[in-house]
Design an enzyme around this catalytic site. Structure first.
Site, PDB file in Angstrom:
ATOM      1  N   LEU A   1      27.081  38.139  75.428  1.00  0.00           N
ATOM      2  CA  LEU A   1      28.044  37.043  75.277  1.00  0.00           C
ATOM      3  C   LEU A   1      29.275  37.508  74.509  1.00  0.00           C
ATOM      4  O   LEU A   1      30.409  37.189  74.860  1.00  0.00           O
ATOM      5  CB  LEU A   1      27.359  35.882  74.534  1.00  0.00           C
ATOM      6  CG  LEU A   1      28.011  34.526  74.615  1.00  0.00           C
ATOM      7  CD1 LEU A   1      28.178  34.068  76.055  1.00  0.00           C
ATOM      8  CD2 LEU A   1      27.171  33.506  73.850  1.00  0.00           C
ATOM      9  N   GLU A   2      29.046  38.264  73.438  1.00  0.00           N
ATOM     10  CA  GLU A   2      30.173  38.790  72.655  1.00  0.00           C
ATOM     11  C   GLU A   2      30.183  40.301  72.805  1.00  0.00           C
ATOM     12  O   GLU A   2      29.178  40.897  73.176  1.00  0.00           O
ATOM     13  CB  GLU A   2      29.967  38.495  71.168  1.00  0.00           C
ATOM     14  CG  GLU A   2      29.954  37.044  70.834  1.00  0.00           C
ATOM     15  CD  GLU A   2      29.249  36.795  69.507  1.00  0.00           C
ATOM     16  OE1 GLU A   2      28.601  37.717  68.971  1.00  0.00           O
ATOM     17  OE2 GLU A   2      29.349  35.657  69.037  1.00  0.00           O
TER      18      GLU A   2
ATOM     19  N   TYR B   1       6.430  30.977  61.157  1.00  0.00           N
ATOM     20  CA  TYR B   1       5.946  31.593  62.403  1.00  0.00           C
ATOM     21  C   TYR B   1       5.026  30.648  63.191  1.00  0.00           C
ATOM     22  O   TYR B   1       4.986  30.721  64.415  1.00  0.00           O
ATOM     23  CB  TYR B   1       5.280  32.951  62.123  1.00  0.00           C
ATOM     24  CG  TYR B   1       6.330  33.987  61.794  1.00  0.00           C
ATOM     25  CD1 TYR B   1       7.118  34.559  62.800  1.00  0.00           C
ATOM     26  CD2 TYR B   1       6.603  34.348  60.480  1.00  0.00           C
ATOM     27  CE1 TYR B   1       8.122  35.465  62.499  1.00  0.00           C
ATOM     28  CE2 TYR B   1       7.605  35.260  60.169  1.00  0.00           C
ATOM     29  CZ  TYR B   1       8.360  35.814  61.184  1.00  0.00           C
ATOM     30  OH  TYR B   1       9.364  36.705  60.880  1.00  0.00           O
TER      31      TYR B   1
ATOM     32  N   ASP C   1       9.111  36.925  71.500  1.00  0.00           N
ATOM     33  CA  ASP C   1       8.784  35.644  72.149  1.00  0.00           C
ATOM     34  C   ASP C   1       7.919  35.755  73.399  1.00  0.00           C
ATOM     35  O   ASP C   1       7.438  34.745  73.901  1.00  0.00           O
ATOM     36  CB  ASP C   1      10.076  34.883  72.472  1.00  0.00           C
ATOM     37  CG  ASP C   1      11.019  35.646  73.404  1.00  0.00           C
ATOM     38  OD1 ASP C   1      10.545  36.408  74.274  1.00  0.00           O
ATOM     39  OD2 ASP C   1      12.237  35.463  73.285  1.00  0.00           O
TER      40      ASP C   1
ATOM     41  N   GLY D   1      21.937  41.237  75.572  1.00  0.00           N
ATOM     42  CA  GLY D   1      21.727  40.188  74.565  1.00  0.00           C
ATOM     43  C   GLY D   1      21.357  40.693  73.191  1.00  0.00           C
ATOM     44  O   GLY D   1      20.542  40.092  72.508  1.00  0.00           O
ATOM     45  N   THR D   2      21.967  41.788  72.786  1.00  0.00           N
ATOM     46  CA  THR D   2      21.680  42.298  71.444  1.00  0.00           C
ATOM     47  C   THR D   2      22.986  42.701  70.766  1.00  0.00           C
ATOM     48  O   THR D   2      23.866  43.285  71.385  1.00  0.00           O
ATOM     49  CB  THR D   2      20.624  43.433  71.477  1.00  0.00           C
ATOM     50  OG1 THR D   2      20.461  43.959  70.171  1.00  0.00           O
ATOM     51  CG2 THR D   2      20.945  44.529  72.433  1.00  0.00           C
TER      52      THR D   2
ATOM     53  N   CYS E   1      -8.316  37.108  56.420  1.00  0.00           N
ATOM     54  CA  CYS E   1      -9.098  38.043  57.231  1.00  0.00           C
ATOM     55  C   CYS E   1     -10.575  37.644  57.174  1.00  0.00           C
ATOM     56  O   CYS E   1     -11.110  37.380  56.085  1.00  0.00           O
ATOM     57  CB  CYS E   1      -8.909  39.451  56.676  1.00  0.00           C
ATOM     58  SG  CYS E   1      -9.864  40.701  57.543  1.00  0.00           S
TER      59      CYS E   1
ATOM     60  N   HIS F   1       9.240  45.213  68.253  1.00  0.00           N
ATOM     61  CA  HIS F   1       9.126  44.449  67.006  1.00  0.00           C
ATOM     62  C   HIS F   1       7.872  43.572  66.976  1.00  0.00           C
ATOM     63  O   HIS F   1       7.792  42.635  66.199  1.00  0.00           O
ATOM     64  CB  HIS F   1      10.383  43.589  66.791  1.00  0.00           C
ATOM     65  CG  HIS F   1      11.603  44.415  66.491  1.00  0.00           C
ATOM     66  ND1 HIS F   1      12.880  43.907  66.518  1.00  0.00           N
ATOM     67  CD2 HIS F   1      11.749  45.725  66.158  1.00  0.00           C
ATOM     68  CE1 HIS F   1      13.743  44.867  66.213  1.00  0.00           C
ATOM     69  NE2 HIS F   1      13.081  45.980  65.996  1.00  0.00           N
TER      70      HIS F   1
HETATM   71  P1  NAD Z   1      21.141  39.058  67.424  1.00  0.00           P
HETATM   72  O1  NAD Z   1      20.876  37.622  67.093  1.00  0.00           O
HETATM   73  O2  NAD Z   1      21.574  39.960  66.357  1.00  0.00           O
HETATM   74  O3  NAD Z   1      22.247  39.118  68.569  1.00  0.00           O
HETATM   75  C1  NAD Z   1      22.160  38.365  69.738  1.00  0.00           C
HETATM   76  C2  NAD Z   1      23.287  38.779  70.665  1.00  0.00           C
HETATM   77  O4  NAD Z   1      23.094  38.076  71.871  1.00  0.00           O
HETATM   78  C3  NAD Z   1      24.687  38.414  70.146  1.00  0.00           C
HETATM   79  O5  NAD Z   1      25.516  39.561  70.253  1.00  0.00           O
HETATM   80  C4  NAD Z   1      25.156  37.318  71.094  1.00  0.00           C
HETATM   81  O6  NAD Z   1      26.538  37.396  71.404  1.00  0.00           O
HETATM   82  C5  NAD Z   1      24.336  37.596  72.337  1.00  0.00           C
HETATM   83  N1  NAD Z   1      24.057  36.393  73.132  1.00  0.00           N
HETATM   84  C6  NAD Z   1      23.889  35.119  72.727  1.00  0.00           C
HETATM   85  N2  NAD Z   1      23.626  34.328  73.767  1.00  0.00           N
HETATM   86  C7  NAD Z   1      23.626  35.126  74.869  1.00  0.00           C
HETATM   87  C8  NAD Z   1      23.409  34.898  76.254  1.00  0.00           C
HETATM   88  N3  NAD Z   1      23.136  33.683  76.739  1.00  0.00           N
HETATM   89  N4  NAD Z   1      23.482  35.962  77.083  1.00  0.00           N
HETATM   90  C9  NAD Z   1      23.765  37.205  76.629  1.00  0.00           C
HETATM   91  N5  NAD Z   1      23.994  37.475  75.326  1.00  0.00           N
HETATM   92  C10 NAD Z   1      23.904  36.447  74.459  1.00  0.00           C
HETATM   93  O7  NAD Z   1      19.844  39.576  68.143  1.00  0.00           O
HETATM   94  P2  NAD Z   1      19.165  41.015  68.164  1.00  0.00           P
HETATM   95  O8  NAD Z   1      20.211  42.052  68.320  1.00  0.00           O
HETATM   96  O9  NAD Z   1      18.075  40.898  69.143  1.00  0.00           O
HETATM   97  O10 NAD Z   1      18.540  41.193  66.703  1.00  0.00           O
HETATM   98  C11 NAD Z   1      17.838  40.137  66.116  1.00  0.00           C
HETATM   99  C12 NAD Z   1      16.437  40.438  65.635  1.00  0.00           C
HETATM  100  O11 NAD Z   1      15.840  39.142  65.449  1.00  0.00           O
HETATM  101  C13 NAD Z   1      15.523  41.143  66.598  1.00  0.00           C
HETATM  102  O12 NAD Z   1      14.881  42.120  65.866  1.00  0.00           O
HETATM  103  C14 NAD Z   1      14.479  40.104  67.058  1.00  0.00           C
HETATM  104  O13 NAD Z   1      13.167  40.588  66.874  1.00  0.00           O
HETATM  105  C15 NAD Z   1      14.634  38.929  66.124  1.00  0.00           C
HETATM  106  N6  NAD Z   1      14.764  37.627  66.848  1.00  0.00           N
HETATM  107  C16 NAD Z   1      14.004  37.415  67.949  1.00  0.00           C
HETATM  108  C17 NAD Z   1      14.152  36.244  68.671  1.00  0.00           C
HETATM  109  C18 NAD Z   1      13.290  36.052  69.908  1.00  0.00           C
HETATM  110  O14 NAD Z   1      12.230  36.675  70.023  1.00  0.00           O
HETATM  111  N7  NAD Z   1      13.717  35.240  70.883  1.00  0.00           N
HETATM  112  C19 NAD Z   1      15.069  35.275  68.271  1.00  0.00           C
HETATM  113  C20 NAD Z   1      15.828  35.515  67.108  1.00  0.00           C
HETATM  114  C21 NAD Z   1      15.663  36.710  66.399  1.00  0.00           C
END
Ligand code: NAD
Length: 245
Positions: A209-210, A62, A100, A182-183, A144, A115
């Site tokens: 994206l997918e 982290y 982020d 994006g999830t 702490c 989260h």
């Molecule tokens: P995930 O990684 O499971 O899924 C990401 C999704 O985003 C995928 O379906 C993918 O096809 C899509 N994607 C990729 N690039 C894209 C783009 N440019 N535009 C649109 N869609 C795009 O992510 P999630 O569902 O958010 O779950 C992951 C967990 O991991 C969350 O709980 C999160 O807290 C954590 N996480 C956070 C970060 C961050 O804060 N940036 C990064 C990685 C993981």
């Protein structure tokens, strides 16, 4: 696909974002990386069990995420959502799974970080919460200041309860549009919000994206990169109204 939607200022809209919206800023997602988060298995760095086994490694991970964050910027997808909030004002709510803070940096205000974020950590014993900037990050495992127990990032790990569930529940009851960006639809309970929206007869829009796992609950789907798609969509959602009014 053209959008079927035009927002009036009275529409109540909630957005759920995931790691995909930050991908074009240079932050990796899980799913595009075989379930790895920056080359680490999620069980290692994003579960309470992983932290108990190896708190040094989890803190190292982290701290790296925090320093990586200093080098990245919000992308056009984040800024498009700021524009949408400016238009909808109090009828806009952004729920994000991301830790982020790029939404805040783009200027969005009405955000629930379900989260948590990388900005805070919390004592594993007494629950005292600290700003990351106020603890000694040179310590391998920061402690702490009150009870000397281990601190941990105040982030919701797999198997833990997300934050703001009551607020999210009441938002879900109040909206007439729900937009998911994006999830992957894999991580619960965030993934369930789409299903709840459909049960409440809310119009649902997806940008990804997918094709996400819970595609059957999406009324209107836009496949591609959110940084390219969202600026155009937001323009259409809010401009069409201006033309007609
Ligand atoms: P995930 O990684 O499971 O899924 C990401 C999704 O985003 C995928 O379906 C993918 O096809 C899509 N994607 C990729 N690039 C894209 C783009 N440019 N535009 C649109 N869609 C795009 O992510 P999630 O569902 O958010 O779950 C992951 C967990 O991991 C969350 O709980 C999160 O807290 C954590 N996480 C956070 C970060 C961050 O804060 N940036 C990064 C990685 C993981």
């Amino acid at each position: 696909m053209e959008t079927q939607v035009k927002f009036s200022k009275k529409d109540k809209v909630a957005i759920l974002t995931g790691a995909g919206i930050s991908a074009e800023s240079g932050l990796k997602t899980f799913r595009d990386n075989n379930g790895l988060w920056e080359n680490h298995p999620v069980e290692e760095v994003a579960t309470p069990q992983g932290f108990n086994r190896n708190p040094r490694l989890v803190w190292k991970f982290y701290k790296q995420r925090a320093s990586q964050l200093k080098k990245v910027e919000p992308n056009p997808g984040h800024y498009a959502l700021k524009k949408l909030e400016d238009y909808l004002e109090n009828n806009f709510n952004l729920i994000t799974q991301n830790i982020d803070e790029l939404h805040s940096r783009a200027g969005n205000k009405r955000i629930l970080h379900m989260h948590g974020t990388l900005q805070f950590c919390i004592c594993t014993k007494c629950g005292k919460r600290y700003k990351m900037g106020n603890i000694d990050l040179d310590e391998e495992i920061p402690k702490c200041k009150t009870c000397r127990a281990k601190l941990r990032p105040d982030i919701v790990w797999f198997g833990e309860l997300p934050k703001y569930l009551d607020e999210i529940q009441s938002i879900m009851k109040s909206i007439n549009y729900f937009i998911v960006i994006g999830t992957s639809g894999v991580v619960y309970p965030a993934a369930q919000l789409l299903q709840i929206a459909k049960q409440n007869r809310v119009y649902t829009i997806g940008v990804n994206l997918e094709v996400p796992l819970n595609m059957k609950y999406i009324d209107e789907f836009h496949q591609g990169k959110s940084g390219e798609i969202l600026p155009k969509l937001v323009e259409q959602w809010i401009n069409i109204v201006k033309e007609n009014s």
